[in-house]
Design an enzyme around this catalytic site. Sequence first.
Site, PDB file in Angstrom:
ATOM      1  N   ASP A 177       0.866  -1.747   0.343  1.00 16.66           N
ATOM      2  CA  ASP A 177       0.181   0.141   0.183  1.00 16.66           C
ATOM      3  C   ASP A 177       0.808   0.990   0.011  1.00 16.66           C
ATOM      4  O   ASP A 177       2.029   0.693  -0.238  1.00 16.66           O
ATOM      5  CB  ASP A 177      -0.686   0.096   1.388  1.00 16.66           C
ATOM      6  CG  ASP A 177      -1.862   0.416   0.753  1.00 16.66           C
ATOM      7  OD1 ASP A 177      -2.151   1.497   0.060  1.00 16.66           O
ATOM      8  OD2 ASP A 177      -2.925   1.003   2.235  1.00 16.66           O
ATOM      9  N   ASP A 246     -11.343   2.299  -3.277  1.00 14.31           N
ATOM     10  CA  ASP A 246     -11.513   1.013  -2.582  1.00 14.31           C
ATOM     11  C   ASP A 246     -12.909   1.263  -2.308  1.00 14.31           C
ATOM     12  O   ASP A 246     -13.731   1.713  -2.581  1.00 14.31           O
ATOM     13  CB  ASP A 246     -11.647   0.935  -0.514  1.00 14.31           C
ATOM     14  CG  ASP A 246      -9.882   1.026  -0.519  1.00 14.31           C
ATOM     15  OD1 ASP A 246      -9.316   1.544  -1.557  1.00 14.31           O
ATOM     16  OD2 ASP A 246      -9.800   1.528   1.107  1.00 14.31           O
TER      17      ASP A 246
HETATM   18  C1  GAL Z   1      -6.057   1.045   2.185  1.00 15.49           C
HETATM   19  C2  GAL Z   1      -6.556   0.005   0.799  1.00 15.49           C
HETATM   20  C3  GAL Z   1      -7.454  -1.559   1.273  1.00 15.49           C
HETATM   21  C4  GAL Z   1      -6.952  -1.721   2.641  1.00 15.49           C
HETATM   22  C5  GAL Z   1      -6.625  -0.939   3.642  1.00 15.49           C
HETATM   23  C6  GAL Z   1      -5.802  -1.056   4.855  1.00 15.49           C
HETATM   24  O1  GAL Z   1      -5.514   2.184   0.700  1.00 15.49           O
HETATM   25  O2  GAL Z   1      -6.980   0.626  -0.708  1.00 15.49           O
HETATM   26  O3  GAL Z   1      -7.783  -2.446   0.477  1.00 15.49           O
HETATM   27  O4  GAL Z   1      -5.589  -2.669   2.667  1.00 15.49           O
HETATM   28  O5  GAL Z   1      -5.372   0.512   3.175  1.00 15.49           O
HETATM   29  O6  GAL Z   1      -6.086  -0.141   5.904  1.00 15.49           O
END
Ligand code: GAL
Length: 565
Positions: A177, A246
């Site tokens: 990420d 997301d």
């Molecule tokens: C977001 C990501 C999600 C999940 C989340 C965890 O940035 O898009 O899929 O991984 O972080 O904190």
Amino acid sequence: MALKRSLETNHSHVMGGGRGIAVLLLRTWVGAAAVAALGAPGGKPLAATPPMGWNDWAHYQCRYTANTILDNARALVSTGLAARGYDTVTIDDCWMQKDRDARGNLQPNPKRFPKGMKPVAEAIHKLGLKFGIYEDSGYATCGGWAGSGQPQGGGKYHFLQDARLFASWGVDYLKLDACNVYVPPGETKEEAYRKAYAAEHAALKAVGRPIVFSESAPAYFQGTPEWYDVLRWVRHYGQLWREGTDIATYHADHPDASRFHSVLWNYAYNLPLGRFQKPGNWNDADFIIAGDRGLSLAESRSQMALWSMMSAPLILSSDVAKLSPEAIAILGNRAVIAVDQDPLGRMATLVRRTGEMDVLFKPLANGDDAVAVLNRSAAALKVELRPAQLGFAATSACRLDAQNLWNGKRQSDVGALEAEVPSHDTVIWRIRASAACGRPTRTGTLTLTDNVRRRQHSLYGYARCLVPGSVEACSGAAEESWTVTPQGALRSSGGRCLAVAYGKPVMQACRAERAQHWRYTLLGNLISAADHRCLGTAGGESGSQKLALQPCGHNLPNQIWSLPN
Ligand code: GAL
């Protein structure tokens, strides 16, 4: 195929025979050595087809333990979904502590993983599954736990140390990420992100274990011009990447809140990005929430059909043991999965978009094609699709054999595909065209991608349709259909070609001449072969806009096009 792809040329990349051999000409600090793809044993590229599996995030967020993960892994096996290809179990954010140990290693949260991570990985491997893990390229994950990247203010990366730890646990898949990336003074955000992802790529290469690398970098640029620059480099480092927002997550306090809008939004931003995709390099439209609360069965079919038409990764994020038999039948539909996993890996072409529906078309490796119709509206919709609309020869001798992949029903030797599509459902067919149909041409809408407004849950804010002379809100009118010829001409449904005359875009009778040829770049520009300027629109962001020929800018939203694939 070689002819069909000839419009896709680009200054900075050359695609090898469609099979993951990329010749990369990089003029940056990254260096050529860092970009060679780490293949799986046996010479096949990693993730030759879109990854499939399960991840906890969209259903559990941080409310999980090792048992949650293992229960879901076992449920993948017992439901038969693992045997259908959902084979990688990934632990998302919140598995680690905020601090590293005395040696600088990441530490699993002892409440969630009392025996550490290795036994979890081993249990997953014992089930015949692969093991994936989440980290972050910044100093902290989105949840605030220890990241692999540089500390705030600068300092040591942990990419190599963390990659070694992951390899020692037997990690097969890494989702990296990009929250909290430190941007040093004098560097752009894009440079800082690129350095971090290049460093992770180099680290994975150094540890020598084939680890599928899922990159989140583009999602942190959605809605900015640099989005396209990031989308252009992620493929040099990893096998798949998240480009945007997301998918909506499950919440126990309002479990049945509809999440269909989120499915439609992620589909809308993923669909115009086909030019970035090829076997071993996938656009990731985010998790499959089909089958979970918040989507009806019709909506679940839609997500599976749309993701499969796009060759998007199929990563479930639900409580697998609680999926209904109907949901498992949708997720496990072999024929639909085969469309997703087709070795050509082509993005669907948006053939037609009306206020109610989208028609999609996708060529498959064995000479069949897939066709899907999404009904976004609140009422059932009758559809009839003639082969010529899909790019086949306009002759009554062109006949189709078709199988509806949801109910298995076959139609033989028909002159049109017909269906009644229930509200929010998506019909998907596999078709075989008769010899008289010829091979399909690249036919469909030519859309202008509007990436300016993030979190704009409207398909119309996102892509508008080219018609002769201007760009309009897509309505499904015949004049929105174009054919991209092997020579790079853009032929309208009226049979005339988009040309340049006296420095202006005009429609002319089609002739084999440079004034009618366009070069399509990876950044999405259409450059006139004769005039070397870019096709764009004049004026603001909305409404009808006149076409113009303009000096090519860098990632100007009024010059970025999506073509039939
Ligand atoms: C977001 C990501 C999600 C999940 C989340 C965890 O940035 O898009 O899929 O991984 O972080 O904190």
